[in-house]
Scaffold this active site. Structure first.
Site, PDB file in Angstrom:
ATOM      1  N   ASN A   1      11.350   4.278   0.690  1.00 32.76           N
ATOM      2  CA  ASN A   1       9.985   5.104   0.125  1.00 32.76           C
ATOM      3  C   ASN A   1       9.047   5.594   1.510  1.00 32.76           C
ATOM      4  O   ASN A   1       8.171   5.768   1.364  1.00 32.76           O
ATOM      5  CB  ASN A   1       9.333   4.267  -0.980  1.00 32.76           C
ATOM      6  CG  ASN A   1       8.896   2.871  -0.258  1.00 32.76           C
ATOM      7  OD1 ASN A   1       9.144   2.541   1.030  1.00 32.76           O
ATOM      8  ND2 ASN A   1       8.459   2.160  -1.099  1.00 32.76           N
TER       9      ASN A   1
ATOM     10  N   ARG B   1      -1.056  -1.648   5.043  1.00 35.03           N
ATOM     11  CA  ARG B   1      -1.364  -2.980   4.539  1.00 35.03           C
ATOM     12  C   ARG B   1      -2.523  -3.340   4.761  1.00 35.03           C
ATOM     13  O   ARG B   1      -3.344  -3.031   5.872  1.00 35.03           O
ATOM     14  CB  ARG B   1      -0.414  -4.227   5.154  1.00 35.03           C
ATOM     15  CG  ARG B   1       1.034  -4.376   4.850  1.00 35.03           C
ATOM     16  CD  ARG B   1       1.086  -4.517   3.304  1.00 35.03           C
ATOM     17  NE  ARG B   1       2.554  -4.664   2.931  1.00 35.03           N
ATOM     18  CZ  ARG B   1       3.208  -3.408   2.367  1.00 35.03           C
ATOM     19  NH1 ARG B   1       2.554  -2.304   2.261  1.00 35.03           N
ATOM     20  NH2 ARG B   1       4.503  -3.790   2.135  1.00 35.03           N
TER      21      ARG B   1
ATOM     22  N   GLN C   1      -3.525  -8.094  -3.939  1.00 32.84           N
ATOM     23  CA  GLN C   1      -3.135  -7.311  -4.899  1.00 32.84           C
ATOM     24  C   GLN C   1      -2.711  -8.003  -6.283  1.00 32.84           C
ATOM     25  O   GLN C   1      -1.914  -8.763  -6.056  1.00 32.84           O
ATOM     26  CB  GLN C   1      -1.923  -6.197  -4.170  1.00 32.84           C
ATOM     27  CG  GLN C   1      -2.605  -5.273  -3.091  1.00 32.84           C
ATOM     28  CD  GLN C   1      -1.826  -4.320  -2.695  1.00 32.84           C
ATOM     29  OE1 GLN C   1      -1.980  -3.680  -1.975  1.00 32.84           O
ATOM     30  NE2 GLN C   1      -0.228  -4.250  -3.114  1.00 32.84           N
TER      31      GLN C   1
ATOM     32  N   HIS D   1      -2.175   0.543  -5.130  1.00 30.27           N
ATOM     33  CA  HIS D   1      -0.715   0.555  -4.326  1.00 30.27           C
ATOM     34  C   HIS D   1       0.410   1.447  -4.957  1.00 30.27           C
ATOM     35  O   HIS D   1       1.057   1.113  -5.701  1.00 30.27           O
ATOM     36  CB  HIS D   1      -0.536  -0.790  -4.073  1.00 30.27           C
ATOM     37  CG  HIS D   1       0.688  -0.854  -2.846  1.00 30.27           C
ATOM     38  ND1 HIS D   1       0.757  -2.038  -2.015  1.00 30.27           N
ATOM     39  CD2 HIS D   1       1.274   0.009  -2.200  1.00 30.27           C
ATOM     40  CE1 HIS D   1       1.682  -1.853  -1.236  1.00 30.27           C
ATOM     41  NE2 HIS D   1       2.050  -0.399  -1.345  1.00 30.27           N
TER      42      HIS D   1
HETATM   43  P1  NDP Z   1       9.423   1.220  10.207  1.00 34.57           P
HETATM   44  O1  NDP Z   1      10.130  -0.236  10.553  1.00 34.57           O
HETATM   45  O2  NDP Z   1      10.108   2.302  10.464  1.00 34.57           O
HETATM   46  O3  NDP Z   1       8.169   1.335  11.496  1.00 34.57           O
HETATM   47  C1  NDP Z   1       7.470   0.141  11.750  1.00 34.57           C
HETATM   48  C2  NDP Z   1       6.918   0.640  13.161  1.00 34.57           C
HETATM   49  O4  NDP Z   1       5.797  -0.194  13.505  1.00 34.57           O
HETATM   50  C3  NDP Z   1       7.936   0.639  14.281  1.00 34.57           C
HETATM   51  O5  NDP Z   1       7.972   1.655  14.961  1.00 34.57           O
HETATM   52  C4  NDP Z   1       7.213  -0.584  15.090  1.00 34.57           C
HETATM   53  O6  NDP Z   1       7.421  -0.476  16.293  1.00 34.57           O
HETATM   54  C5  NDP Z   1       6.083  -0.383  14.986  1.00 34.57           C
HETATM   55  N1  NDP Z   1       5.342  -1.462  15.069  1.00 34.57           N
HETATM   56  C6  NDP Z   1       5.218  -2.627  14.865  1.00 34.57           C
HETATM   57  N2  NDP Z   1       4.311  -3.498  15.472  1.00 34.57           N
HETATM   58  C7  NDP Z   1       3.332  -2.612  15.978  1.00 34.57           C
HETATM   59  C8  NDP Z   1       2.267  -2.955  16.839  1.00 34.57           C
HETATM   60  N3  NDP Z   1       1.847  -4.210  17.018  1.00 34.57           N
HETATM   61  N4  NDP Z   1       1.746  -1.743  17.470  1.00 34.57           N
HETATM   62  C9  NDP Z   1       2.264  -0.497  17.289  1.00 34.57           C
HETATM   63  N5  NDP Z   1       3.503  -0.299  16.611  1.00 34.57           N
HETATM   64  C10 NDP Z   1       3.968  -1.429  15.924  1.00 34.57           C
HETATM   65  O7  NDP Z   1       8.654   1.132   9.013  1.00 34.57           O
HETATM   66  P2  NDP Z   1       8.102   2.211   7.930  1.00 34.57           P
HETATM   67  O8  NDP Z   1       7.605   3.200   8.745  1.00 34.57           O
HETATM   68  O9  NDP Z   1       9.150   2.554   6.828  1.00 34.57           O
HETATM   69  O10 NDP Z   1       7.064   1.403   7.311  1.00 34.57           O
HETATM   70  C11 NDP Z   1       5.827   0.767   8.030  1.00 34.57           C
HETATM   71  C12 NDP Z   1       5.130  -0.109   7.010  1.00 34.57           C
HETATM   72  O11 NDP Z   1       4.550   0.669   6.233  1.00 34.57           O
HETATM   73  C13 NDP Z   1       5.738  -1.187   6.311  1.00 34.57           C
HETATM   74  O12 NDP Z   1       6.081  -2.287   7.272  1.00 34.57           O
HETATM   75  C14 NDP Z   1       4.825  -1.340   5.282  1.00 34.57           C
HETATM   76  O13 NDP Z   1       3.831  -2.319   5.660  1.00 34.57           O
HETATM   77  C15 NDP Z   1       4.225  -0.299   5.008  1.00 34.57           C
HETATM   78  N6  NDP Z   1       4.606   0.483   3.913  1.00 34.57           N
HETATM   79  C16 NDP Z   1       3.799   0.655   2.715  1.00 34.57           C
HETATM   80  C17 NDP Z   1       4.192   1.524   1.701  1.00 34.57           C
HETATM   81  C18 NDP Z   1       3.297   1.527   0.457  1.00 34.57           C
HETATM   82  O14 NDP Z   1       3.687   1.829  -0.590  1.00 34.57           O
HETATM   83  N7  NDP Z   1       1.981   1.943   0.752  1.00 34.57           N
HETATM   84  C19 NDP Z   1       5.594   1.546   1.354  1.00 34.57           C
HETATM   85  C20 NDP Z   1       6.265   1.476   2.616  1.00 34.57           C
HETATM   86  C21 NDP Z   1       6.160   0.805   3.722  1.00 34.57           C
HETATM   87  P3  NDP Z   1       8.972  -0.903  16.999  1.00 34.57           P
HETATM   88  O15 NDP Z   1       9.931  -0.953  15.894  1.00 34.57           O
HETATM   89  O16 NDP Z   1       9.109   0.372  17.873  1.00 34.57           O
HETATM   90  O17 NDP Z   1       8.790  -2.140  17.768  1.00 34.57           O
END
Ligand code: NDP
Length: 388
Positions: free
Chosen positions: A147, A285, A314, A333
Site C-alpha cells: 500500500n 505513524r 488507534q 487511518h
Molecule cells: P520503506 O521501508 O520503503 O521506507 C522506509 C524508509 O525510512 C527507508 O528508506 C528507511 O531508510 C527510512 N528510515 C528509517 N529510519 C530513518 C531515520 N531515522 N531517518 C530517516 N529515514 C529513515 O517503507 P514505506 O515507504 O513503504 O513505508 C514507510 C512507513 O510508512 C511504514 O513504516 C509505516 O510506518 C508507514 N505506512 C503507513 C501507512 C498508512 O496507511 N498510513 C501504510 C504503509 C506504511 P533506509 O532503508 O535507507 O535505512
C-alpha cells in the site's frame, strides 16, 4: 491444528456492502522497483471488495479451514477481556492491520506461549514489540510495498488540501455559503514551494515523483542516500539530517517507520527549526510526533496546517486533541486500506500464510524479524532497542 487470530476493523455502520462504486480494479503487474505483487497460489475473494473489515476476513476462511486450522476473526482488541486477549494463550498466528492495530506488547507476547508468527496485513509492524519478538524467536512479517503507493497518493492529496485550504472551502459549501474571501484567505499554490520528505523509501520516493510535475523544489533526508541518477532525474536536494532539512521547506512529509530513532522526532524543539507557516503531513505513524507539541504549533501559527491519518492510540479516543485543533486535515487511518490496497495485502497475507504452513521461506522483503534478529526489510529500515 493451529489457531489463527485475525484482528480486523468493524464492518460499515450500515452493514457489509452488497454493491460497490466500481466494477473492477486496474491490473498492476509489478511495483516501481520491479518487485512483483503478491503471488499466492490462489485467492478466495473478489478483488475490489471490502476485505479488511470483520466480514471480509481478508478472504482467508476457506483456505485456513481447508487446512484444518481454526480461524478466529474479531475487532475486539483492547481493554480487559478483549477477544484478542481471550485467544492469546493458544494462538500460533496473530494477523493484524496497522489501521486497527492489535498491540502485541511484551506483556501480551508473554501470554502467548505458542505464538510463532505476527503478520501485518499492511506495512509497519511497530504495533508489535520487536524486542520481545526477537527474544522469543517469533517471526514478524508484513506485506512490503502493498500500500505504499496508496499512501503516497494520500500524502499528495493532503499537501494540496492543506496548502489550497480545501476542507474549509468545502465546509462553506456544505453550510450553504459562497464565502470566497473566507475560503481564500489561507489558500496558496504549491508551485515553487519547497517540499521535503523524512525518508525516501517506497512511499517517500513515490511522493517526490508525484510532486515533481507540480514544479515544487524537492528535498529529502534518509539513512541511505538515493542513487545519484535518481537525485539528478528528480532534481533532489539531499540533507544529511532531518534537522538540516526542516528550515529549507514550506512543506514537510514524514515517511519513515516508527522505531527508537524516530519516536517523537517532531517535538517543541524540532518544530522551532521549521519555517513559520510550514505545513506538516504525517501518514507514517502518530508517535513520530509529540501530540501536544503539534497542537501548540498550530495554535501559535508556527505550523500553518497539519494533516495525516495516523494517531496514537488507534482508534483515537473521542477527546483526542487532534480532532479539534485548528487548521488540520486529519482522517482516520485509511490511506493504506483503499479497496485497491486491500486486494494486494489480502493476497500478500495469503502468500505469507502459504509459505508458513508449507515450510517454504517467506520472501526476504516481507520479513521484519526472523530467527531472533531483525531481518529483510526490518534489518534495513528498523532499529531494535527501546527509545533513547
Ligand atoms: P520503506 O521501508 O520503503 O521506507 C522506509 C524508509 O525510512 C527507508 O528508506 C528507511 O531508510 C527510512 N528510515 C528509517 N529510519 C530513518 C531515520 N531515522 N531517518 C530517516 N529515514 C529513515 O517503507 P514505506 O515507504 O513503504 O513505508 C514507510 C512507513 O510508512 C511504514 O513504516 C509505516 O510506518 C508507514 N505506512 C503507513 C501507512 C498508512 O496507511 N498510513 C501504510 C504503509 C506504511 P533506509 O532503508 O535507507 O535505512
Amino acid at each position: 491444528m493451529a489457531k489463527i487470530v485475525l484482528v480486523l476493523y468493524d464492518d460499515p455502520v450500515e452493514g457489509y456492502p452488497k454493491t460497490y462504486a466500481r466494477d473492477d480494479l486496474p491490473k498492476i503487474e509489478r511495483y516501481a522497483d520491479g518487485q512483483t505483487l503478491p503471488t499466492p497460489k490462489a485467492i478466495d475473494f473478489q478483488p475490489g471488495t471490502l476485505l479488511g473489515s470483520v466480514s471480509g476476513e481478508l478472504g482467508l476462511r476457506k483456505y485456513v479451514e481447508g487446512l484444518g486450522h481454526e480461524l478466529v476473526v474479531t475487532s475486539s482488541k483492547d481493554g480487559a477481556g478483549s477477544e484478542l486477549d481471550r485467544h492469546l494463550h493458544d494462538a500460533e498466528v496473530v494477523i493484524s492491520q496497522p489501521f486497527w492495530p492489535a498491540y502485541l506488547t511484551a506483556e501480551r507476547i508473554a501470554q502467548a506461549p505458542k505464538l510463532k508468527l505476527a503478520l501485518t496485513a499492511g506495512i509497519g509492524s511497530d504495533h508489535v514489540d520487536l524486542d520481545a519478538a526477537i527474544e522469543r524467536g517469533i517471526t514478524v512479517a508484513e506485506v512490503t510495498f502493498c500500500n505504499s503507493i496508496s499512501v503516497a497518493e494520500h500524502v499528495v492529496m493532503m499537501i494540496l488540501g492543506l496548502v489550497r485550504n480545501y476542507i474549509p472551502s468545502y465546509q462553506w459549501v456544505m453550510k450553504g455559503g459562497w464565502n470566497i474571501a473566507d475560503c481564500v484567505s489561507r489558500s496558496y499554490d504549491v508551485e515553487g514551494m519547497h517540499v521535503g520528505t523524512v525518508a525516501a523509501g517506497r512511499i517517500g520516493l513515490a511522493v517526490l515523483k508525484r510532486l515533481k510535475p507540480f514544479d515544487m523544489h524537492l528535498h529529502y533526508t534518509d539513512r541511505h542516500r538515493l542513487p545519484e541518477s535518481v537525485e539528478r532525474e528528480l532534481g533532489l536536494t539531499w540533507h544529511a539530517s532531518r534537522e538540516d532539512m526542516y528550515g529549507a521547506c514550506d512543506v514537510v512529509t514524514l515517511n519513515c517507520p516508527l522505531h527508537p530513532e524516530t519516536e517523537h522526532m517532531i517535538n517543541d524543539e524540532t518544530l522551532k527549526l521549521f519555517k513559520r507557516g510550514a505545513y506538516l503531513v504525517n501518514t507514517a505513524r502518530g508517535k513520530l510526533a509529540d501530540r501536544d507539541a503539534i497542537v501548540r504549533a498550530l495554535e501559535s501559527g508556527q505550523l500553518a496546517g497539519y494533516a495525516g491519518d495516523v494517531w496514537f492510540p488507534q482508534p483515537a479516543p473521542k477527546d483526542h486533541p487532534w480532532r479539534a485543533m485548528p487548521h488540520h486535515g486529519m482522517t482516520p487511518h485509511i490511506s493504506g486500506t483503499s479497496l485497491s490496497a486491500q486486494t494486494r495485502y489480502a493476497a500478500g497475507t495469503r502468500e505469507i500464510l502459504e509459505c508458513y504452513f508449507e515450510g517454504r521461506p517467506i520472501r526476504n522483503e516481507y520479513l521484519i524479524v526472523d530467527g531472533g534478529t531483525l531481518a529483510g526489510t526490518g534489518a534495513h529500515s528498523y532499529s531494535a532497542g527501546k527509545k533513547a
